[in-house]
Design a protein around this motif. Structure first.
Motif, PDB file in Angstrom:
ATOM      1  N   ARG A  15       0.987  -1.119  -0.066  1.00 18.60           N
ATOM      2  CA  ARG A  15      -0.096  -0.093   0.078  1.00 18.60           C
ATOM      3  C   ARG A  15       0.887   1.248  -0.071  1.00 18.60           C
ATOM      4  O   ARG A  15       0.474   2.183  -0.696  1.00 18.60           O
ATOM      5  N   ASP A  18       2.317   1.620  -3.632  1.00 22.11           N
ATOM      6  CA  ASP A  18       1.115   2.318  -4.383  1.00 22.11           C
ATOM      7  C   ASP A  18       1.050   3.695  -4.238  1.00 22.11           C
ATOM      8  O   ASP A  18       0.820   4.645  -5.001  1.00 22.11           O
ATOM      9  N   ARG A  43      -4.530   3.960 -11.717  1.00 25.15           N
ATOM     10  CA  ARG A  43      -4.698   3.519 -10.443  1.00 25.15           C
ATOM     11  C   ARG A  43      -3.811   2.277  -9.997  1.00 25.15           C
ATOM     12  O   ARG A  43      -3.505   1.262 -10.798  1.00 25.15           O
ATOM     13  N   ASP A  45      -2.533  -0.740  -7.752  1.00 25.02           N
ATOM     14  CA  ASP A  45      -3.120  -1.804  -6.786  1.00 25.02           C
ATOM     15  C   ASP A  45      -2.179  -2.679  -6.407  1.00 25.02           C
ATOM     16  O   ASP A  45      -1.918  -3.462  -7.340  1.00 25.02           O
ATOM     17  N   ARG A  46      -1.542  -2.745  -5.364  1.00 25.98           N
ATOM     18  CA  ARG A  46      -0.453  -3.656  -4.875  1.00 25.98           C
ATOM     19  C   ARG A  46       0.688  -3.934  -5.921  1.00 25.98           C
ATOM     20  O   ARG A  46       1.176  -4.824  -6.406  1.00 25.98           O
ATOM     21  N   HIS A  50      -3.309   0.019 -13.181  1.00 27.69           N
ATOM     22  CA  HIS A  50      -4.653  -0.356 -13.784  1.00 27.69           C
ATOM     23  C   HIS A  50      -4.827   0.929 -14.639  1.00 27.69           C
ATOM     24  O   HIS A  50      -5.047   2.122 -14.073  1.00 27.69           O
TER      25      HIS A  50
END
Length: 240
Positions: A15, A18, A43, A45-46, A50
Motif C-alpha cells: 500500500r 502504491d 490506479r 493496486d499492490r 490499472h
C-alpha cells in the motif's frame, strides 16, 4: 538476480508503494510535456498499474504504458483504455467467476458466472486472428503441462500492439506447490526464454516483468516476423 531468500511483500508495504507510485505518476503528468492532453487514468493496486479512460491514438497509450513501466516498484501495467473512440476487446482466459474487469470476454473449461465461452486452454482459442487488444492469463499457466501452445495462440489472436498479461505463483513461494492442480513452476526468467525463442516461432517483446515474492508478472507484446526484438539493455531490466 532471483534469490531463495525473497519473501512476499506484506500488504502494508504494498500500500505504501502504491502511494509512492501515485505521487510519482502525478509528478510525471504535471511536468512531462509529452503527457499534455493525455486523458488516461491510472490506479495502482499492490504494484499493478490499472489503466482506464481514453487515449487519442495508440501512440498515446504506448507512451503512458512505457512511462509507467519505468517507475520503480511497478510490477505490471494492465490497460483497459478506449483508443480513438473504440473500446478494447479484452479476453480473460481461465477466468472462472473472477474476471479482471466485468466487460471482459471470459473463456474457461467449465460453465461459471461470468464465463462467456467454453474453451480448452491447452488447445486452440475460438477467436479470429488479429482481433483482440488485451489478454489476461491470471493464475492459468501453472495449470498447463505445456503452456507454450496457449502463449502461441495468444500471439495469433492479438492485434499488433496488443498485450498479453500473465500472473502466476512464483516458484519459490509456498503457493506454487500448495495447490495440487499446479503442474508447472514459473519464474520471471521463464519469460526471458519465451522472448528469446528460436526463429520461426512466435516472438514477443517484454514490456515489463516483475516479482513481488509471491507472484510473477509479465506484460508481453507480440512481434511480427520482421520487427526488431528487444535489445540486451532492455532485457537486462528484468532478466538475469
Amino acid at each position: 538476480m532471483v534469490s531463495l531468500a525473497r519473501t512476499a511483500m506484506p500488504g502494508e508495504r504494498l500500500r505504501q508503494i502504491d502511494d509512492f507510485l501515485a505521487t510519482a505518476w502525478a509528478d510525471l503528468v504535471k511536468f512531462d510535456e509529452r503527457l499534455r492532453g493525455v486523458t488516461v487514468d491510472v490506479r495502482f493496486d499492490r504494484g499493478v498499474a490499472h489503466l482506464s479512460g481514453e487515449a487519442a491514438d495508440h501512440d498515446d497509450l504506448r507512451l503512458v504504458r512505457r512511462l509507467i513501466g519505468q517507475l520503480d516498484g511497478v510490477l505490471a501495467v494492465w490497460p483497459r483504455v478506449r483508443v480513438a473512440g473504440r473500446d478494447p476487446v479484452v479476453l480473460d482466459l481461465g477466468c472462472g467467476p473472477a474476471k479482471q474487469w466485468p466487460d471482459n470476454i471470459g473463456f474457461d473449461l467449465r460453465v461459471a458466472p461470468g464465463v462467456d465461452g467454453i474453451a480448452d486452454l491447452s488447445g486452440s482459442l475460438p477467436v479470429a486472428d488479429d482481433s483482440v487488444d488485451v489478454i489476461f492469463t491470471v493464475h492459468i499457466l501453472e495449470h498447463l503441462i505445456d503452456f507454450l501452445p496457449l502463449v502461441d495462440e495468444c500471439h495469433r489472436v492479438l492485434r499488433p500492439g496488443g498485450s498479453l498479461h500473465v500472473m502466476s505463483p512464483w516458484w519459490g513461494h509456498v503457493n506454487a506447490v500448495a495447490d495440487p492442480t499446479h503442474v508447472r513452476l514459473l519464474d520471471v526468467q521463464t519469460f526471458k526464454g519465451i522472448c528469446q525463442r528460436p526463429p520461426g516461432t512466435p516472438r514477443w517483446y517484454p514490456l515489463h516483468a516483475g516479482c513481488d515474492g509471491a507472484s510473477i508478472f509479465a506484460d508481453l507484446v507480440p512481434l511480427g516476423p520482421d520487427e526488431p526484438g528487444p535489445v540486451d539493455s532492455h532485457l537486462a531490466r528484468f532478466f538475469d
